[in-house]
Enzyme design. Structure first.
Site, PDB file in Angstrom:
ATOM      1  N   ASN A  34       0.829  -1.212   0.000  1.00 51.36           N
ATOM      2  CA  ASN A  34       0.000   0.000   0.000  1.00 51.36           C
ATOM      3  C   ASN A  34       0.862   1.260   0.000  1.00 51.36           C
ATOM      4  OD1 ASN A  34       1.003   0.116   2.578  1.00 51.36           O
ATOM      5  ND2 ASN A  34      -0.979   0.123   3.626  1.00 51.36           N
ATOM      6  N   PHE A  83       5.553  -9.758   4.412  1.00 53.01           N
ATOM      7  CA  PHE A  83       6.364  -8.725   5.071  1.00 53.01           C
ATOM      8  C   PHE A  83       5.501  -7.567   5.575  1.00 53.01           C
ATOM      9  CE2 PHE A  83       9.471 -10.385   1.908  1.00 53.01           C
ATOM     10  CZ  PHE A  83      10.538 -10.657   2.745  1.00 53.01           C
ATOM     11  N   LYS A  87       6.204  -1.237  11.661  1.00 56.84           N
ATOM     12  CA  LYS A  87       7.360  -1.817  12.376  1.00 56.84           C
ATOM     13  C   LYS A  87       8.096  -0.891  13.349  1.00 56.84           C
ATOM     14  CE  LYS A  87      10.880  -0.529   9.065  1.00 56.84           C
ATOM     15  NZ  LYS A  87      12.162  -0.808   8.472  1.00 56.84           N
ATOM     16  N   SER A 127      10.585 -11.798  14.445  1.00 59.90           N
ATOM     17  CA  SER A 127      11.663 -10.947  14.935  1.00 59.90           C
ATOM     18  C   SER A 127      12.274 -11.524  16.198  1.00 59.90           C
ATOM     19  CB  SER A 127      11.069  -9.567  15.230  1.00 59.90           C
ATOM     20  OG  SER A 127      11.960  -8.779  15.961  1.00 59.90           O
ATOM     21  N   TYR A 152       4.213  -3.418  19.208  1.00 56.51           N
ATOM     22  CA  TYR A 152       4.792  -4.001  17.994  1.00 56.51           C
ATOM     23  C   TYR A 152       5.281  -5.421  18.267  1.00 56.51           C
ATOM     24  CZ  TYR A 152       8.236  -5.319  14.537  1.00 56.51           C
ATOM     25  OH  TYR A 152       8.949  -6.044  13.604  1.00 56.51           O
ATOM     26  N   LYS A 156       4.025  -9.404  16.839  1.00 58.35           N
ATOM     27  CA  LYS A 156       4.816 -10.498  16.256  1.00 58.35           C
ATOM     28  C   LYS A 156       4.538 -11.809  17.004  1.00 58.35           C
ATOM     29  CE  LYS A 156       6.622  -8.299  12.931  1.00 58.35           C
ATOM     30  NZ  LYS A 156       6.248  -8.582  11.549  1.00 58.35           N
ATOM     31  N   PHE A 181      17.177 -11.044  13.135  1.00 57.28           N
ATOM     32  CA  PHE A 181      17.885 -10.244  14.130  1.00 57.28           C
ATOM     33  C   PHE A 181      17.931  -8.803  13.590  1.00 57.28           C
ATOM     34  CE2 PHE A 181      18.787 -12.977  17.714  1.00 57.28           C
ATOM     35  CZ  PHE A 181      18.066 -14.069  17.261  1.00 57.28           C
ATOM     36  N   SER A 219      24.026   9.544  19.089  1.00 58.17           N
ATOM     37  CA  SER A 219      24.056   9.232  20.522  1.00 58.17           C
ATOM     38  C   SER A 219      24.184   7.735  20.698  1.00 58.17           C
ATOM     39  CB  SER A 219      22.755   9.693  21.192  1.00 58.17           C
ATOM     40  OG  SER A 219      22.673  11.082  21.161  1.00 58.17           O
ATOM     41  N   PHE A 221      23.377   4.982  23.064  1.00 53.36           N
ATOM     42  CA  PHE A 221      22.441   4.903  24.188  1.00 53.36           C
ATOM     43  C   PHE A 221      22.982   4.002  25.306  1.00 53.36           C
ATOM     44  CE2 PHE A 221      18.975   5.644  20.788  1.00 53.36           C
ATOM     45  CZ  PHE A 221      19.054   7.028  20.945  1.00 53.36           C
ATOM     46  N   ARG A 234      24.153  -6.463  19.666  1.00 57.06           N
ATOM     47  CA  ARG A 234      23.132  -6.990  18.745  1.00 57.06           C
ATOM     48  C   ARG A 234      23.801  -7.863  17.694  1.00 57.06           C
ATOM     49  NH1 ARG A 234      20.685  -4.937  22.150  1.00 57.06           N
ATOM     50  NH2 ARG A 234      18.973  -3.429  22.075  1.00 57.06           N
TER      51      ARG A 234
HETATM   52  P1  NAD Z   1       9.273  -1.727   5.657  1.00 58.07           P
HETATM   53  O1  NAD Z   1       8.378  -0.758   6.361  1.00 58.07           O
HETATM   54  O2  NAD Z   1      10.395  -1.201   4.862  1.00 58.07           O
HETATM   55  O3  NAD Z   1       8.404  -2.684   4.718  1.00 58.07           O
HETATM   56  C1  NAD Z   1       7.075  -3.021   5.002  1.00 58.07           C
HETATM   57  C2  NAD Z   1       6.262  -2.766   3.746  1.00 58.07           C
HETATM   58  O4  NAD Z   1       4.916  -3.136   3.996  1.00 58.07           O
HETATM   59  C3  NAD Z   1       6.250  -1.299   3.326  1.00 58.07           C
HETATM   60  O5  NAD Z   1       6.553  -1.209   1.945  1.00 58.07           O
HETATM   61  C4  NAD Z   1       4.816  -0.836   3.606  1.00 58.07           C
HETATM   62  O6  NAD Z   1       4.397   0.138   2.665  1.00 58.07           O
HETATM   63  C5  NAD Z   1       4.056  -2.140   3.473  1.00 58.07           C
HETATM   64  N1  NAD Z   1       2.818  -2.217   4.249  1.00 58.07           N
HETATM   65  C6  NAD Z   1       2.611  -1.938   5.562  1.00 58.07           C
HETATM   66  N2  NAD Z   1       1.333  -2.170   5.883  1.00 58.07           N
HETATM   67  C7  NAD Z   1       0.710  -2.611   4.766  1.00 58.07           C
HETATM   68  C8  NAD Z   1      -0.601  -3.019   4.449  1.00 58.07           C
HETATM   69  N3  NAD Z   1      -1.574  -2.994   5.349  1.00 58.07           N
HETATM   70  N4  NAD Z   1      -0.882  -3.416   3.187  1.00 58.07           N
HETATM   71  C9  NAD Z   1       0.076  -3.437   2.243  1.00 58.07           C
HETATM   72  N5  NAD Z   1       1.348  -3.060   2.473  1.00 58.07           N
HETATM   73  C10 NAD Z   1       1.662  -2.654   3.717  1.00 58.07           C
HETATM   74  O7  NAD Z   1       9.792  -2.751   6.775  1.00 58.07           O
HETATM   75  P2  NAD Z   1      10.935  -3.869   6.689  1.00 58.07           P
HETATM   76  O8  NAD Z   1      12.060  -3.436   7.535  1.00 58.07           O
HETATM   77  O9  NAD Z   1      11.173  -4.259   5.281  1.00 58.07           O
HETATM   78  O10 NAD Z   1      10.200  -5.040   7.463  1.00 58.07           O
HETATM   79  C11 NAD Z   1       9.520  -6.090   6.788  1.00 58.07           C
HETATM   80  C12 NAD Z   1       8.955  -7.056   7.808  1.00 58.07           C
HETATM   81  O11 NAD Z   1      10.013  -7.573   8.592  1.00 58.07           O
HETATM   82  C13 NAD Z   1       7.959  -6.435   8.779  1.00 58.07           C
HETATM   83  O12 NAD Z   1       6.965  -7.389   9.054  1.00 58.07           O
HETATM   84  C14 NAD Z   1       8.793  -6.192  10.020  1.00 58.07           C
HETATM   85  O13 NAD Z   1       8.021  -6.200  11.188  1.00 58.07           O
HETATM   86  C15 NAD Z   1       9.727  -7.393   9.974  1.00 58.07           C
HETATM   87  N6  NAD Z   1      10.990  -7.189  10.705  1.00 58.07           N
HETATM   88  C16 NAD Z   1      11.767  -6.100  10.419  1.00 58.07           C
HETATM   89  C17 NAD Z   1      12.954  -5.907  11.112  1.00 58.07           C
HETATM   90  C18 NAD Z   1      13.810  -4.694  10.853  1.00 58.07           C
HETATM   91  O14 NAD Z   1      14.626  -4.349  11.705  1.00 58.07           O
HETATM   92  N7  NAD Z   1      13.695  -4.027   9.712  1.00 58.07           N
HETATM   93  C19 NAD Z   1      13.349  -6.841  12.077  1.00 58.07           C
HETATM   94  C20 NAD Z   1      12.538  -7.954  12.323  1.00 58.07           C
HETATM   95  C21 NAD Z   1      11.351  -8.123  11.621  1.00 58.07           C
HETATM   96  C1  WQD Z   2      20.401  -1.140  17.950  1.00 59.08           C
HETATM   97  C2  WQD Z   2      21.326  -0.710  19.075  1.00 59.08           C
HETATM   98  C3  WQD Z   2      20.373   0.887  20.610  1.00 59.08           C
HETATM   99  C4  WQD Z   2      20.052   4.181  17.790  1.00 59.08           C
HETATM  100  C5  WQD Z   2      14.725  -2.742  16.791  1.00 59.08           C
HETATM  101  C6  WQD Z   2      13.412  -3.335  17.215  1.00 59.08           C
HETATM  102  C7  WQD Z   2      13.373  -4.805  16.944  1.00 59.08           C
HETATM  103  C8  WQD Z   2      13.756  -5.113  15.497  1.00 59.08           C
HETATM  104  C9  WQD Z   2      14.988  -4.398  15.065  1.00 59.08           C
HETATM  105  C10 WQD Z   2      11.787  -5.397  14.191  1.00 59.08           C
HETATM  106  C11 WQD Z   2      20.621  -0.605  20.426  1.00 59.08           C
HETATM  107  C12 WQD Z   2      21.542   1.470  19.861  1.00 59.08           C
HETATM  108  C13 WQD Z   2      20.286   2.950  18.371  1.00 59.08           C
HETATM  109  C14 WQD Z   2      20.844   5.295  18.185  1.00 59.08           C
HETATM  110  C15 WQD Z   2      22.084   3.858  19.663  1.00 59.08           C
HETATM  111  N1  WQD Z   2      12.749  -4.693  14.592  1.00 59.08           N
HETATM  112  N2  WQD Z   2      21.281   2.808  19.289  1.00 59.08           N
HETATM  113  N3  WQD Z   2      21.841   5.077  19.098  1.00 59.08           N
HETATM  114  O1  WQD Z   2      16.515  -1.768  19.224  1.00 59.08           O
HETATM  115  O2  WQD Z   2      17.938  -3.740  18.512  1.00 59.08           O
HETATM  116  O3  WQD Z   2      15.759  -3.405  17.496  1.00 59.08           O
HETATM  117  O4  WQD Z   2      14.909  -3.004  15.406  1.00 59.08           O
HETATM  118  O5  WQD Z   2      11.362  -6.437  14.577  1.00 59.08           O
HETATM  119  O6  WQD Z   2      12.094  -5.245  17.236  1.00 59.08           O
HETATM  120  O7  WQD Z   2      13.249  -3.113  18.610  1.00 59.08           O
HETATM  121  O8  WQD Z   2      17.565  -1.848  16.915  1.00 59.08           O
HETATM  122  O9  WQD Z   2      18.755  -0.251  15.498  1.00 59.08           O
HETATM  123  O10 WQD Z   2      17.086   0.627  17.196  1.00 59.08           O
HETATM  124  O11 WQD Z   2      19.245  -0.318  17.982  1.00 59.08           O
HETATM  125  O12 WQD Z   2      22.979   3.720  20.480  1.00 59.08           O
HETATM  126  O13 WQD Z   2      20.663   6.431  17.725  1.00 59.08           O
HETATM  127  O14 WQD Z   2      21.796   0.609  18.792  1.00 59.08           O
HETATM  128  O15 WQD Z   2      20.390   1.271  21.944  1.00 59.08           O
HETATM  129  O16 WQD Z   2      21.510  -1.048  21.385  1.00 59.08           O
HETATM  130  P1  WQD Z   2      16.968  -2.670  18.175  1.00 59.08           P
HETATM  131  P2  WQD Z   2      18.127  -0.371  16.835  1.00 59.08           P
END
Ligand code: NAD
Ligand code: WQD
Length: 344
Positions: A34, A83, A87, A127, A152, A156, A181, A219, A221, A234
């Site tokens: 979307n 996907f 998020k 995740s 969030y 999951k 991860f 920063s 953290f 991480r």
């Molecule tokens: P992203 O936001 O880049 O991609 C998600 C896509 O889904 C986007 O293009 C968005 O437009 C689309 N979208 C959202 N809601 C929608 C809906 N209702 N209908 C159609 N499209 C929709 O995120 P990403 O980082 O590519 O993450 C992809 C998946 O992986 C997500 O489920 C996220 O929770 C999961 N995930 C991401 C991370 C991360 O750190 N990026 C880590 C673990 C899990």
């Molecule tokens: C990584 C590390 C921060 C920003 C998140 C979601 C998790 C998953 C991945 C989807 C941490 C540190 C960060 C900054 C910093 N997503 N940091 N300065 O928190 O491990 O995970 O994204 O499922 O659910 O919680 O990722 O990239 O935010 O942080 O020091 O400006 O970097 O404290 O230790 P995180 P992150």
């Protein structure tokens, strides 16, 4: 005939890299997105990389009728990679209902329509957030699921349960849950990558935006955690390696090689890196000095987590291969490309 795969969220960060790898492996891809967190030109960029234009449907997964029409328009879909989700952890605390609606109802619609259209396979984006702070590191798939830290994270956990209950109910659906991860980096072509909207919340986009001068200072953290240098640890995984895990998982599920109807895999490198180590690796890999300071801990942060990826390595035959230096260089090249394009 190429096998058809439906990829929801396929113009997003991880989705777009996965579409590239699916096409490179001979699958035909239909993207549903979307565009709530991605841009339509990602489809052109995927076509530029692979030479094949994926089908694209501007559809919201919350809209059952529109999604149904996609399944009807493209008969014979063999599998779905789901996907599409919201998020941002912080935003989910502010707007929990938006997260519960988007992340739960989208999945329910997909599962109902898979049954209706006889699509037997789903790969789901889970995740490492489901583990919270694990008692033992590296964390394995059998570690207990901890109470979620955010709406969030809770979506999951509930998503995983919805899939398990659906499969258990006896419908002809098999699933692989991939627990990612920390995905970072961008495609080596620098044509696709992460497009954070507003101020990035995640470390690597904030870091590259600081390095290029959009942000003044990164920063760190907290430096008083119980880790060797005091900053959080991480498991940072290259997004292209992560994308390839989806192809291997799809092959496995379609070739009926699963041991269980629902399988769960950690998709990580097995290497824990601290925030300070990551900053130094970035500086070494790119030659760019980073302006950073130690600041307060961020509320809700896990102290340390990294994957035991042995099960994915052995069972899926998949392994994260890219070095952290190459990964961080790809993130930097992407940031440079965004500036060139005047996007950020
Ligand atoms: P992203 O936001 O880049 O991609 C998600 C896509 O889904 C986007 O293009 C968005 O437009 C689309 N979208 C959202 N809601 C929608 C809906 N209702 N209908 C159609 N499209 C929709 O995120 P990403 O980082 O590519 O993450 C992809 C998946 O992986 C997500 O489920 C996220 O929770 C999961 N995930 C991401 C991370 C991360 O750190 N990026 C880590 C673990 C899990
Ligand atoms: C990584 C590390 C921060 C920003 C998140 C979601 C998790 C998953 C991945 C989807 C941490 C540190 C960060 C900054 C910093 N997503 N940091 N300065 O928190 O491990 O995970 O994204 O499922 O659910 O919680 O990722 O990239 O935010 O942080 O020091 O400006 O970097 O404290 O230790 P995180 P992150």
């Amino acid at each position: 005939m190429k096998e058809r795969i439906l990829v929801t969220g396929g113009t997003g960060y991880i989705g777009s890299h996965t579409v590239v790898e699916l096409q490179n492996s001979g699958y035909e891809v239909i993207i549903v997105d979307n565009l709530s967190n991605s841009r339509a030109d990602v489809v052109d960029r995927i076509a530029q990389i692979t030479g094949i234009r994926p089908f694209f449907e501007l559809v919201d997964c919350l809209n059952y009728a529109d999604l149904d029409a996609v399944f009807r328009k493209y008969p014979g879909i063999k599998g779905v990679i789901h996907f599409a989700a919201s998020k941002a952890v912080g935003e989910s605390v502010q707007k929990p209902l938006l997260y519960y609606r988007n992340n739960l109802v989208s999945l329910i619609n997909i599962l109902e329509l898979m049954s209706k259209h006889n699509v037997p396979a789903i790969i789901f984006s889970s995740s490492c957030t489901v583990y919270g702070q694990p008692d033992k590191l590296p964390v394995t798939e059998s570690a207990p699921i901890k109470k979620a830290e955010s709406p969030y994270g809770n979506t999951k956990q509930i998503n995983e349960e919805i899939i398990c209950d659906t499969v258990k109910s006896g419908v002809d659906v098999r699933a692989i849950l991939l627990r990612y991860f920390n995905p970072i980096g961008a495609h080596p072509s620098a044509l696709i990558g992460e497009l954070p909207s507003g101020v990035p919340q995640n470390l690597v986009p904030y870091l590259t935006q600081t390095a290029i001068g959009i942000r003044e200072k990164l920063s760190v953290f907290g430096d008083d955690y119980h880790t060797p240098d005091g900053s959080c640890i991480r498991d940072y995984i290259y997004v292209v390696d992560l994308a390839k895990a989806h192809v291997v998982a799809m092959n496995r599920i379609l070739q009926d090689k699963q041991k269980e109807k629902v399988e769960v895999f950690n998709i990580g490198t097995g290497r824990g890196l601290s925030v300070l180590e990551l900053i130094h690796a970035f500086e070494a890999a790119t030659g760019v000095k980073l302006n950073y300071q130690i600041s307060e801990r961020r509320a809700g942060d896990i102290e340390q987590v990294w994957a035991d990826p042995a099960y994915a390595n052995e069972e899926l035959g998949w392994k994260a291969e890219t070095s952290i230096e190459d990964t961080l260089r790809s993130a930097w090249n992407w940031q440079l490309k965004l500036r060139e394009a005047g996007i950020q």
